[in-house]
Scaffold this active site. Structure first.
Site, PDB file in Angstrom:
ATOM      1  N   ARG A  16      -1.496   8.283  -0.249  1.00 35.53           N
ATOM      2  CA  ARG A  16      -0.455   8.491   0.749  1.00 35.53           C
ATOM      3  C   ARG A  16       0.731   8.085  -0.347  1.00 35.53           C
ATOM      4  NH1 ARG A  16      -2.070   5.112   5.813  1.00 35.53           N
ATOM      5  NH2 ARG A  16      -3.702   4.639   4.527  1.00 35.53           N
ATOM      6  N   GLN A  74     -16.027   0.358  -9.983  1.00 36.90           N
ATOM      7  CA  GLN A  74     -16.825   0.874  -8.933  1.00 36.90           C
ATOM      8  C   GLN A  74     -16.442   2.354  -8.943  1.00 36.90           C
ATOM      9  OE1 GLN A  74     -14.842   0.726  -5.054  1.00 36.90           O
ATOM     10  NE2 GLN A  74     -16.660   0.391  -3.970  1.00 36.90           N
ATOM     11  N   GLY A 102      -5.352  -5.482  -4.610  1.00 39.14           N
ATOM     12  CA  GLY A 102      -4.578  -5.083  -5.397  1.00 39.14           C
ATOM     13  C   GLY A 102      -3.055  -4.431  -4.866  1.00 39.14           C
ATOM     14  N   ASN A 168      -7.858  -8.534  11.047  1.00 41.24           N
ATOM     15  CA  ASN A 168      -8.330  -8.986   9.797  1.00 41.24           C
ATOM     16  C   ASN A 168      -7.092  -8.444   8.504  1.00 41.24           C
ATOM     17  OD1 ASN A 168      -9.835  -9.467   7.667  1.00 41.24           O
ATOM     18  ND2 ASN A 168     -10.798  -7.627   7.702  1.00 41.24           N
ATOM     19  N   LYS A 350      25.651  -6.518 -30.703  1.00 42.14           N
ATOM     20  CA  LYS A 350      24.341  -6.380 -31.002  1.00 42.14           C
ATOM     21  C   LYS A 350      24.051  -7.299 -32.307  1.00 42.14           C
ATOM     22  CE  LYS A 350      22.233  -4.263 -33.928  1.00 42.14           C
ATOM     23  NZ  LYS A 350      21.783  -3.581 -35.119  1.00 42.14           N
ATOM     24  N   ARG A 439      45.223   1.582 -45.982  1.00 42.27           N
ATOM     25  CA  ARG A 439      45.497   2.887 -45.243  1.00 42.27           C
ATOM     26  C   ARG A 439      46.559   3.687 -45.865  1.00 42.27           C
ATOM     27  NH1 ARG A 439      48.243  -1.117 -41.111  1.00 42.27           N
ATOM     28  NH2 ARG A 439      50.277  -1.293 -41.967  1.00 42.27           N
TER      29      ARG A 439
HETATM   30  C1  UD1 Z   1      -9.839  -3.126   5.437  1.00 44.13           C
HETATM   31  C2  UD1 Z   1     -10.741  -4.146   6.402  1.00 44.13           C
HETATM   32  C3  UD1 Z   1      -9.872  -4.273   7.699  1.00 44.13           C
HETATM   33  C4  UD1 Z   1      -8.629  -4.697   7.676  1.00 44.13           C
HETATM   34  C5  UD1 Z   1      -7.671  -3.915   6.593  1.00 44.13           C
HETATM   35  C6  UD1 Z   1      -6.572  -4.742   6.293  1.00 44.13           C
HETATM   36  C7  UD1 Z   1     -13.075  -3.530   5.804  1.00 44.13           C
HETATM   37  C8  UD1 Z   1     -14.182  -2.748   6.149  1.00 44.13           C
HETATM   38  N1  UD1 Z   1     -11.945  -3.276   6.522  1.00 44.13           N
HETATM   39  O1  UD1 Z   1      -9.630  -1.777   6.239  1.00 44.13           O
HETATM   40  O2  UD1 Z   1     -10.722  -4.905   8.670  1.00 44.13           O
HETATM   41  O3  UD1 Z   1      -7.952  -4.852   8.834  1.00 44.13           O
HETATM   42  O4  UD1 Z   1      -8.512  -3.662   5.493  1.00 44.13           O
HETATM   43  O5  UD1 Z   1      -5.628  -3.869   5.644  1.00 44.13           O
HETATM   44  O6  UD1 Z   1     -12.892  -4.164   4.814  1.00 44.13           O
HETATM   45  N2  UD1 Z   1     -11.131  -0.502  -1.778  1.00 44.13           N
HETATM   46  C9  UD1 Z   1     -11.957  -0.640  -2.979  1.00 44.13           C
HETATM   47  N3  UD1 Z   1     -13.264   0.239  -3.138  1.00 44.13           N
HETATM   48  C10 UD1 Z   1     -13.796   0.659  -1.782  1.00 44.13           C
HETATM   49  C11 UD1 Z   1     -12.937   0.717  -0.843  1.00 44.13           C
HETATM   50  C12 UD1 Z   1     -11.859   0.001  -0.707  1.00 44.13           C
HETATM   51  O7  UD1 Z   1     -11.556  -1.005  -4.078  1.00 44.13           O
HETATM   52  O8  UD1 Z   1     -14.818   1.275  -1.975  1.00 44.13           O
HETATM   53  C13 UD1 Z   1     -10.118  -1.164  -1.863  1.00 44.13           C
HETATM   54  C14 UD1 Z   1      -9.020  -0.311  -1.457  1.00 44.13           C
HETATM   55  O9  UD1 Z   1      -8.316   0.245  -2.698  1.00 44.13           O
HETATM   56  C15 UD1 Z   1      -7.867  -1.019  -0.617  1.00 44.13           C
HETATM   57  C16 UD1 Z   1      -8.690  -2.246  -0.074  1.00 44.13           C
HETATM   58  O10 UD1 Z   1      -9.866  -2.237  -0.731  1.00 44.13           O
HETATM   59  O11 UD1 Z   1      -7.033  -1.894  -1.453  1.00 44.13           O
HETATM   60  C17 UD1 Z   1      -8.828  -1.919   1.359  1.00 44.13           C
HETATM   61  O12 UD1 Z   1      -9.547  -0.851   1.686  1.00 44.13           O
HETATM   62  P1  UD1 Z   1      -9.310   0.193   2.783  1.00 44.13           P
HETATM   63  O13 UD1 Z   1      -9.939   1.331   2.679  1.00 44.13           O
HETATM   64  O14 UD1 Z   1      -7.764   0.364   2.893  1.00 44.13           O
HETATM   65  O15 UD1 Z   1      -9.408  -0.686   3.961  1.00 44.13           O
HETATM   66  P2  UD1 Z   1      -9.112  -0.697   5.387  1.00 44.13           P
HETATM   67  O16 UD1 Z   1      -9.931   0.801   5.952  1.00 44.13           O
HETATM   68  O17 UD1 Z   1      -7.609  -0.526   5.592  1.00 44.13           O
END
Ligand code: UD1
Ligand code: CA
Length: 454
Positions: A16, A74, A102, A168, A350, A439
């Site tokens: 996004r 990952q 991050g 959360n 400078k 000059r």
């Molecule tokens: C997650 C939480 C949710 C919380 C929310 C807060 C879980 C299952 N859910 O949901 O409870 O309210 O964050 O914003 O944890 N990422 C990885 N590898 C992956 C998946 C995600 O590095 O395989 C990283 C993403 O880059 C991101 C973060 O983890 O920075 C959160 O992942 P995202 O998929 O956005 O989780 P949410 O669905 O927002």
């Protein structure tokens, strides 16, 4: 106390953002979001910082000059639980583990401190926040006694659970040894087909651990960035905090909404800072410093009472007490101005050392130069410091007066109290107290007839 290890999740794509730049490299206050998170982890005294990367892994790594970071790849983004699991082999059994993100850049270290400081083998620390609109977040499910039971993701939540406004943040802390037993047992049998980190809450409860919940002072601390609107919102919040700090420390700001601090700014008392001033890098401002509108000030030290007038650009300079700069001055790296100096409009400097009381008031270029005290550099003076290959020095002694529109062809030196006639091109050294004029002589021709139109 057992060592603290921080795992930062940063493997997601961030589609996004609509960007070729990985999301965690988008800047807040001039630095990538990920670098804010790493800095916070360091402030907490983390023994090791493990960053889980996937999308744009190479650019994330190369943008991060941090020997202390352990990069964990990952390959497929199978969920937050799967992401943390990739770091398990690098986590010592006796570690406490804090999970950060991050793309959640502005959590205060004090907030996290309270999450990790009391942590032991029998508790899991969870950071939650209560929102008016909890849409999209995992909900915190508590029992009738108010004890946390589990987290249920939006897409898996019943209509009743969707009413819960405590959500959360994703940030949690728990002993590594628990993660090592729980994470390999996660299932992806849920609405999103992902391995949810959040499923470990129910596991902790089931094994009799206490869930210790804390909340941040401000929801912005746990706000993640999914698009550029949220990036801008967090940037403004960050900048407002900087403005508030500066006012608390003794600066009057013409408008706290129109100042940007993209680095470290330290100040004395009784400063005046006008609108649209940008600070970058490491800047230190003494007391009674005044900064006019539209200035950009980077990596600079400015002493007490200095006055920086409108639209001046200062980079890598040291400015002495009560100096007066601008408007429209450009001080480049290596400029060192002593006390009571003046550098006026449309002057560029400078690598210039300028002694106390010296003035370069208008339209000049002074580079690779050293000026003594009380030197007066007239309008339009240029140090010709470059022959197309090498750079050379210009040295002006104490009390030298340089007439307007002078070219000083370096290497050249003008000794104390010498005077240069206006419009001179100076190619040879001048001894002290001499007058140098270089000059063409003026000729006045009388009886001159103007040309007439044919
Ligand atoms: C997650 C939480 C949710 C919380 C929310 C807060 C879980 C299952 N859910 O949901 O409870 O309210 O964050 O914003 O944890 N990422 C990885 N590898 C992956 C998946 C995600 O590095 O395989 C990283 C993403 O880059 C991101 C973060 O983890 O920075 C959160 O992942 P995202 O998929 O956005 O989780 P949410 O669905 O927002
Ligand atoms: Ca998210």
């Amino acid at each position: 106390m057992s060592p603290l290890h921080v795992v930062i999740l940063a493997a997601g794509q961030g589609s996004r953002m609509k960007s070729a730049l990985p999301k965690v490299l988008h800047p807040i206050a001039g630095r990538p979001m990920l670098h804010h998170v790493i800095a916070t982890a360091k402030q907490l005294g983390a023994e090791r910082i493990h960053t889980v990367i996937g999308h744009g892994a190479d650019s994330v790594r190369s943008a991060t000059d941090e020997a202390s970071v352990n990069w964990v790849t990952q390959r497929e983004q199978l969920g937050t639980g799967h992401a943390v699991a990739q770091a398990l082999p690098d986590l010592p059994d006796d570690a406490r583990v804090l999970v950060l993100y991050g793309d959640v850049p502005l959590t205060r270290h004090e907030t996290l401190e309270s999450l990790v400081s009391t942590l032991d083998d029998s508790t899991l620390g969870l950071l939650t926040v209560t929102l008016d609109n909890p849409q999209g977040y995992g909900r915190i499910v508590r029992n009738t006694e108010g004890a946390v039971q589990s987290i249920v993701e939006q897409k898996d939540a019943s209509l009743e659970q969707q009413q819960i406004r405590e959500v959360n943040t994703g940030i949690l802390a728990v002993a590594a040894k628990h993660l090592k037993t729980w994470l390999p047992t996660l299932s992806n049998a849920n609405a999103q087909g992902e391995y949810y980190l959040t499923d470990i809450i129910a596991m902790a409860v089931q094994q009799g651990l206490g869930v210790s919940v804390s909340q941040p002072d401000n929801p912005y601390e746990v706000q993640g960035v999914n698009n550029r609107l949220q990036l801008a919102e967090l940037e403004r919040w960050y900048q407002r905090q900087q403005a508030d700090r500066l006012m608390t420390e003794g600066a009057t700001l013409a408008d706290p909404a129109r100042i940007d601090v993209r680095g470290e700014l330290s100040i004395g008392n009784d400063l005046w800072i006008d609108v649209n001033v940008v600070f970058e890098g490491k800047v230190s401002l003494g007391s009674q410093v005044s900064i006019g509108p539209g200035c950009v000030i980077k990596d600079a030290t400015i002493a007490d009472g200095a006055q920086i007038n409108a639209h001046s650009v200062i980079d890598g300079a040291v400015i002495g007490a009560n100096a007066q700069i601008g408007p429209f001055a450009r001080l480049r790296p290596g400029t060192e101005l002593a006390a009571n100096t003046k550098v006026g409009n449309f002057v560029e400097t400078k690598k210039a050392l300028v002694g106390e009381g010296s003035k370069i008031n208008h339209l000049s270029y002074v580079g690779d130069a050293s000026l003594g005290r009380n030197v007066n550099v007239g309008a339009g003076t240029i140090t010709c410091n470059y022959d197309g290959v090498n750079k050379y020095q210009t040295v002006l002694g104490d009390g030298v007066f340089v007439g307007s529109n002078t070219a000083l062809v370096a290497p050249v030196s003008v000794a104390a109290d010498a005077t240069i006639g206006a419009g001179s091109t100076i190619t040879r050294n001048v001894a002290d107290n001499e007058l140098a004029v270089a000059r063409g002589r003026q000729r006045n021709i009388s009886g001159w007839e103007k040309p007439k139109k044919h």
